[in-house]
Design an enzyme around this catalytic site. Structure first.
Site, short mmCIF file in Angstrom:
data_model
loop_
_atom_site.label_atom_id
_atom_site.label_comp_id
_atom_site.label_asym_id
_atom_site.label_seq_id
_atom_site.Cartn_x
_atom_site.Cartn_y
_atom_site.Cartn_z
N GLN A 183 3.27 -14.10 36.58
CA GLN A 183 1.82 -13.87 36.69
C GLN A 183 1.45 -13.20 38.02
OE1 GLN A 183 -0.75 -13.94 34.68
NE2 GLN A 183 0.51 -14.54 32.95
N SER A 184 2.34 -12.40 38.57
CA SER A 184 2.09 -11.76 39.86
C SER A 184 0.88 -10.82 39.83
CB SER A 184 3.34 -10.97 40.26
OG SER A 184 3.04 -10.08 41.31
#
Ligand code: PLP
Length: 331
Positions: A77-78
């Site tokens: 989920q960067s």
């Protein structure tokens, strides 16, 4: 105003200056200092965030050196990876993302956006900090590409220059508002934001304390995280040909709000996210800004600031991750 960052190549990617707003309802609720917020969740680039500032210089360098593809790494989920994918798309470059974990059945949150933005994703299991980048770069070179490597979090001296410039932006907003700030509180993870702010504070002779809230138990780079930020601040100053004489006391990192580790949402984050949303209509994210705001609220509760102080919370973005944490955020 002219400042040392103007010597570096830069691509305009975001909407600057970002708003600087007073959170009066939240201040009243907490009964503490005056709270200002720097809205870097509004930088543009596929829903904002602090990486836009870094990417303006990183993409500037990538295009100036004739690269045709960028590659970077992060957690699934960067926010950094999503903003990089957007930056690559609008510069017409290819984008390879090296993400920790396994491919989920359904791509959601930032991952959905990475996919929509046309990034090619490589899943690397337990490695989420770019350990596999060299391998993939070699493959890309063998295929005839000219890749530009953006380190984990965009945190090198080029990326950090974005936050040196940010201090100049803030300085003119504060002078327009006739306000001054005692402390700036922000989430600190790969260190580029903090290193850039530290260098900018020195160049523009600002008096505020910079208080990073540690987000990640696993430390970036070698050695303790503050040493990494110190080293990065020195490298950034060298890059800009300004005085690089920093010491340990310039780097404040609070590692007391790490909870159960990176990306694990607890009561601290849940409360901070809800209270900020309910009092100000502003959304924080579950991984970074929720934790950092939880830290600020705790510091206020413990009386670390006087009611005459002004504290600036630097909102570093992360909105899309909210949607992939739906289960953890419901009460
Ligand atoms: C990357 C990120 C941070 C941390 O910034 P660093 O420069 O990596 O320390 C904070 N908040 C959000 C939302 C981020 O995506």
């Amino acid at each position: 105003m002219n400042h040392p960052c103007h010597t570096l190549p830069k691509k305009t990617l975001g909407c600057f200056p970002t708003p600087l707003v007073a959170l009066n309802r939240l201040s009243d609720h907490l009964g503490g200092p005056r709270i200002l917020m720097k809205r870097d969740d509004q930088t543009g680039l596929a829903s904002g965030g602090n990486k836009t500032r870094k990417l303006e210089f990183l993409m500037g360098e990538a295009t100036a050196t004739g690269c045709d593809t960028v590659i970077t790494a992060g957690a699934a989920q960067s926010n950094h990876c999503r903003q990089t994918a957007a930056a690559a798309a609008c510069c017409g470059l290819g984008c390879h993302l090296v993400l920790g974990g396994e491919r989920p059945d359904i791509l959601d949150g930032n991952l959905l956006l990475d996919d929509l933005l046309g990034a090619e994703i490589h899943w690397t299991g337990e490695y989420r900090k770019g350990e596999k980048i060299p391998e993939i770069v070699e493959q890309l070179v063998n295929q005839g590409y000219n890749p530009y490597v953006i380190p984990y979090g965009g945190s090198n001296s080029t990326g950090a220059a974005g936050f040196v410039a940010a201090v100049s932006e803030l300085q003119s907003q504060l002078s327009d508002m006739k306000a001054s700030v005692n402390s700036i509180v922000f989430a600190s993870s790969s260190g580029g934001t903090q290193a850039g702010l530290v260098v900018g504070k020195k160049i523009f002779q600002q008096g505020f304390d910079l208080i990073g809230i540690g987000i990640d138990k696993g430390e970036a780079g070698d050695g303790p995280f503050s040493d990494h930020v110190l080293q990065l601040a020195g490298a950034t100053a060298d890059r800009l040909n300004v005085d690089d004489d920093f010491c340990r006391t310039d780097i404040i990192v609070r590692n007391t709000y790490l909870g159960d580790g990176y990306g694990v949402v607890g009561d601290l984050e849940r409360r901070a996210i809800r209270l900020t949303a309910e009092t100000e209509g502003i959304l924080l994210d579950p991984v970074y800004t929720g934790r950092a705001m939880g830290g600020l609220m705790d510091m206020i509760k413990k009386g670390e600031f006087s009611s005459r102080d002004t504290v600036l919370f630097w909102h570093t973005g992360g909105l899309p991750a909210l949607f992939s944490y739906a289960e953890d955020l419901q009460q």
